[in-house]
Motif scaffolding. Structure first.
Motif, PDB file in Angstrom:
ATOM      1  N   MET A   1      51.011   7.503 -16.136  1.00 23.84           N
ATOM      2  CA  MET A   1      50.486   8.691 -15.479  1.00 23.84           C
ATOM      3  C   MET A   1      50.262   8.401 -13.987  1.00 23.84           C
ATOM      4  N   LEU A   2      50.568   9.385 -13.187  1.00 24.98           N
ATOM      5  CA  LEU A   2      50.435   9.205 -11.750  1.00 24.98           C
ATOM      6  C   LEU A   2      48.986   9.037 -11.307  1.00 24.98           C
ATOM      7  N   ASN A   3      48.042   9.579 -12.056  1.00 26.95           N
ATOM      8  CA  ASN A   3      46.635   9.430 -11.705  1.00 26.95           C
ATOM      9  C   ASN A   3      46.106   8.025 -11.960  1.00 26.95           C
ATOM     10  N   GLU A   4      46.961   7.145 -12.466  1.00 29.76           N
ATOM     11  CA  GLU A   4      46.584   5.758 -12.683  1.00 29.76           C
ATOM     12  C   GLU A   4      47.401   4.811 -11.816  1.00 29.76           C
ATOM     13  N   GLU A   5      48.214   5.360 -10.922  1.00 28.53           N
ATOM     14  CA  GLU A   5      49.041   4.556 -10.031  1.00 28.53           C
ATOM     15  C   GLU A   5      48.326   4.401  -8.689  1.00 28.53           C
ATOM     16  N   LEU A   6      48.101   3.147  -8.283  1.00 37.15           N
ATOM     17  CA  LEU A   6      47.369   2.873  -7.053  1.00 37.15           C
ATOM     18  C   LEU A   6      47.996   3.555  -5.848  1.00 37.15           C
ATOM     19  N   HIS A   7      49.317   3.435  -5.693  1.00 36.80           N
ATOM     20  CA  HIS A   7      49.964   4.005  -4.513  1.00 36.80           C
ATOM     21  C   HIS A   7      49.794   5.520  -4.442  1.00 36.80           C
ATOM     22  N   VAL A   8      49.776   6.181  -5.580  1.00 38.40           N
ATOM     23  CA  VAL A   8      49.586   7.642  -5.608  1.00 38.40           C
ATOM     24  C   VAL A   8      48.143   7.989  -5.252  1.00 38.40           C
ATOM     25  N   LEU A   9      47.204   7.273  -5.837  1.00 43.62           N
ATOM     26  CA  LEU A   9      45.789   7.551  -5.569  1.00 43.62           C
ATOM     27  C   LEU A   9      45.433   7.267  -4.110  1.00 43.62           C
ATOM     28  N   LEU A  10      45.961   6.173  -3.554  1.00 40.07           N
ATOM     29  CA  LEU A  10      45.695   5.879  -2.148  1.00 40.07           C
ATOM     30  C   LEU A  10      46.310   6.948  -1.247  1.00 40.07           C
TER      31      LEU A  10
ATOM     32  N   ARG B   1      46.889  10.120  -2.014  1.00 40.25           N
ATOM     33  CA  ARG B   1      46.099  11.349  -2.144  1.00 40.25           C
ATOM     34  C   ARG B   1      44.771  11.221  -1.411  1.00 40.25           C
ATOM     35  N   ALA B   2      44.109  10.079  -1.560  1.00 41.10           N
ATOM     36  CA  ALA B   2      42.826   9.871  -0.877  1.00 41.10           C
ATOM     37  C   ALA B   2      43.020   9.923   0.638  1.00 41.10           C
ATOM     38  N   PHE B   3      44.056   9.250   1.144  1.00 39.19           N
ATOM     39  CA  PHE B   3      44.325   9.274   2.573  1.00 39.19           C
ATOM     40  C   PHE B   3      44.609  10.692   3.046  1.00 39.19           C
ATOM     41  N   HIS B   4      45.425  11.414   2.301  1.00 39.12           N
ATOM     42  CA  HIS B   4      45.780  12.783   2.691  1.00 39.12           C
ATOM     43  C   HIS B   4      44.531  13.649   2.848  1.00 39.12           C
ATOM     44  N   HIS B   5      43.664  13.642   1.843  1.00 34.59           N
ATOM     45  CA  HIS B   5      42.474  14.499   1.884  1.00 34.59           C
ATOM     46  C   HIS B   5      41.480  14.041   2.947  1.00 34.59           C
ATOM     47  N   CYS B   6      41.314  12.736   3.084  1.00 31.29           N
ATOM     48  CA  CYS B   6      40.406  12.193   4.097  1.00 31.29           C
ATOM     49  C   CYS B   6      40.930  12.525   5.491  1.00 31.29           C
ATOM     50  N   ASN B   7      42.208  12.274   5.727  1.00 30.95           N
ATOM     51  CA  ASN B   7      42.810  12.526   7.034  1.00 30.95           C
ATOM     52  C   ASN B   7      42.788  14.017   7.375  1.00 30.95           C
ATOM     53  N   LYS B   8      43.077  14.866   6.399  1.00 31.82           N
ATOM     54  CA  LYS B   8      43.065  16.315   6.634  1.00 31.82           C
ATOM     55  C   LYS B   8      41.680  16.773   7.085  1.00 31.82           C
TER      56      LYS B   8
END
Length: 142
Positions: A1-10, A12-19
């Motif tokens: 699952m993508l919600n358990e992949e580090l690269h995906v979570l990082l 997404r976190a970067f996207h929302h934080c940066n936005k």
């Protein structure tokens, strides 16, 4: 699952934080990239450009153009290094210090939003683990 992949979570976190940060810093008279430089120089006043590149994860040409523009706008000053004539020490001006305080407030509010509902010990553990992950990925001996 993508919600358990580090690269995906990082990502997404970067996207929302940066936005969130870009939305708030865009109200300031700053260009993209300048807020993180202000934060870095505020914490490391008198640093050299090479340190800013490393600390802000910027390539040299991007950083050079941002510093030149920031100097022109009166946010910082460059002072020659007596040890290395090719290097310059970077210092914030009073205008730069004021902008850095506003940027740090925005960054702090974003961090607090990100850690909302997370205990101090969970936060400390997460940051410790994330720093270890970064160190592993920065290790270029492989």
């Amino acid at each position: 699952m993508l919600n358990e992949e580090l690269h995906v979570l990082l990502l997404r976190a970067f996207h929302h934080c940066n936005k969130r940060i870009v939305q708030r810093t865009s109200r300031l008279p700053l260009l993209p990239g300048q807020p993180k430089i202000l934060e870095y120089v505020e914490e490391n006043n008198g640093c050299i450009a090479k340190d800013i590149c490393r600390g802000c994860v910027l390539d040299k040409s991007t950083m050079t153009s941002l510093l030149t523009r920031m100097e022109r706008e009166g946010l910082l000053v460059k002072s020659g290094s007596p040890a290395d004539r090719r290097a310059y020490h970077i210092f914030l001006t009073p205008k730069g210090e004021q902008a850095a305080r506003e940027v740090k407030r925005i960054f702090s509010e974003t961090d607090e939003k990100a850690f909302q509902g997370i205990s101090a010990s969970e936060r400390a553990g997460f940051l410790s683990t994330l720093n270890k992950i970064i160190a592993n990925l920065e290790d270029e001996t492989e």
